[in-house]
Design an enzyme around this catalytic site. Structure first.
Site, mmCIF file in Angstrom:
data_model
loop_
_atom_site.group_PDB
_atom_site.id
_atom_site.type_symbol
_atom_site.label_atom_id
_atom_site.label_comp_id
_atom_site.label_asym_id
_atom_site.label_seq_id
_atom_site.Cartn_x
_atom_site.Cartn_y
_atom_site.Cartn_z
ATOM 1 N N SER A 155 4.045 7.405 -4.834
ATOM 2 C CA SER A 155 5.284 7.071 -5.531
ATOM 3 C C SER A 155 5.914 5.776 -5.030
ATOM 4 C CB SER A 155 6.283 8.229 -5.407
ATOM 5 O OG SER A 155 6.519 8.540 -4.047
ATOM 6 N N THR A 156 5.926 5.561 -3.707
ATOM 7 C CA THR A 156 6.530 4.336 -3.178
ATOM 8 C C THR A 156 5.646 3.135 -3.502
ATOM 9 O OG1 THR A 156 7.405 5.703 -1.394
ATOM 10 C CG2 THR A 156 7.704 3.358 -1.163
ATOM 11 N N GLU A 186 -7.729 4.343 0.990
ATOM 12 C CA GLU A 186 -6.584 3.729 1.678
ATOM 13 C C GLU A 186 -6.997 3.257 3.070
ATOM 14 O OE1 GLU A 186 -2.968 6.290 -0.461
ATOM 15 O OE2 GLU A 186 -3.683 6.883 1.511
#
Length: 221
Positions: free
Chosen positions: A32-33, A105
């Site tokens: 979300s960020t 990531e």
């Protein structure tokens, strides 16, 4: 006037833009960020060469904004990687993978010179482990890895109905107080069948942009 959680996420995403050098390729995280960061990145898209995304979802959002998405294999170095965390300590050790993109990531973070973590203040903790630790596992090793995790004091639970972008499963490990994240990160990665785990301690964040009701705080180790 205090900010909502979403407003805090937006504020740190805006602050992260200040860390992006012009004419470079930007590493972009997932969640979300990170989504707020992608939306901010779109405003300066003419000043960057493109982005490397850590998930299919982020790649899709970047392309939707007209930002060129490059393969990591075609890029020599990424100056800055921006991503959130599920938990982070003041030592910049993180737990990541709530969204399931931990392996990609971790790969993009490893290839980046600087890791800028963007979070709201609820993610800052004294000790990692309250948030269950995600571990990406080759499907045939699921039961074996789960038994080994129990020996380490964890309570692994299969993330139901979820497959990673790499075609694997995720075991979320509950009940671990992670006092030495660097050591645990290494020992978990030694388990045969583990692709990677959600501890980002060996390659920690370089800077934390923390959203608080009073505004963005910059924290460095």
């Amino acid at each position: 006037m205090s900010m909502t959680q979403d407003e805090m996420k937006q504020a740190v995403a805006k602050a992260a833009i200040g860390y992006i050098p012009e004419d470079t390729i930007v590493g972009v995280g997932t969640g979300s960020t990170a989504n707020y960061f992608i939306d901010e990145l779109a405003k300066i898209k003419n000043k960057i060469r493109g982005a490397v995304a850590s998930s299919e979802a982020s790649a899709k959002r970047l392309k939707g904004h007209g930002i060129e998405v490059l393969s990591l294999n075609d890029v020599i170095e990424i100056p800055v990687y921006v991503d959130g965390a599920d938990e982070i300590t003041k030592h910049m050790h993180m737990t990541k993978g709530g969204g399931g993109a931990l392996t990609r990531e971790k790969i993009v973070a490893a290839a980046s010179k600087q890791f800028v973590c963007v979070c709201d203040q609820s993610k800052l903790v004294d000790v990692l482990g309250n948030f269950p630790l995600p571990i990406e596992v080759i499907p045939m090793a699921r039961s074996y890895v789960a038994r080994e995790l129990v020996k380490l004091g964890g309570h692994p639970k299969l993330r139901e109905g979820f497959t990673t972008d790499n075609g694997n499963i995720i075991l979320d490990v509950y009940g671990m107080q992670i006092m030495n994240p660097v050591e645990l990160e290494s020992s978990l990665n030694q388990l045969t069948g583990v692709v990677t785990n959600g501890l980002f301690a060996r390659r920690a964040a370089d800077v934390l942009l923390l959203g608080t009701p009073e505004g963005v705080k910059t924290i460095k180790p």
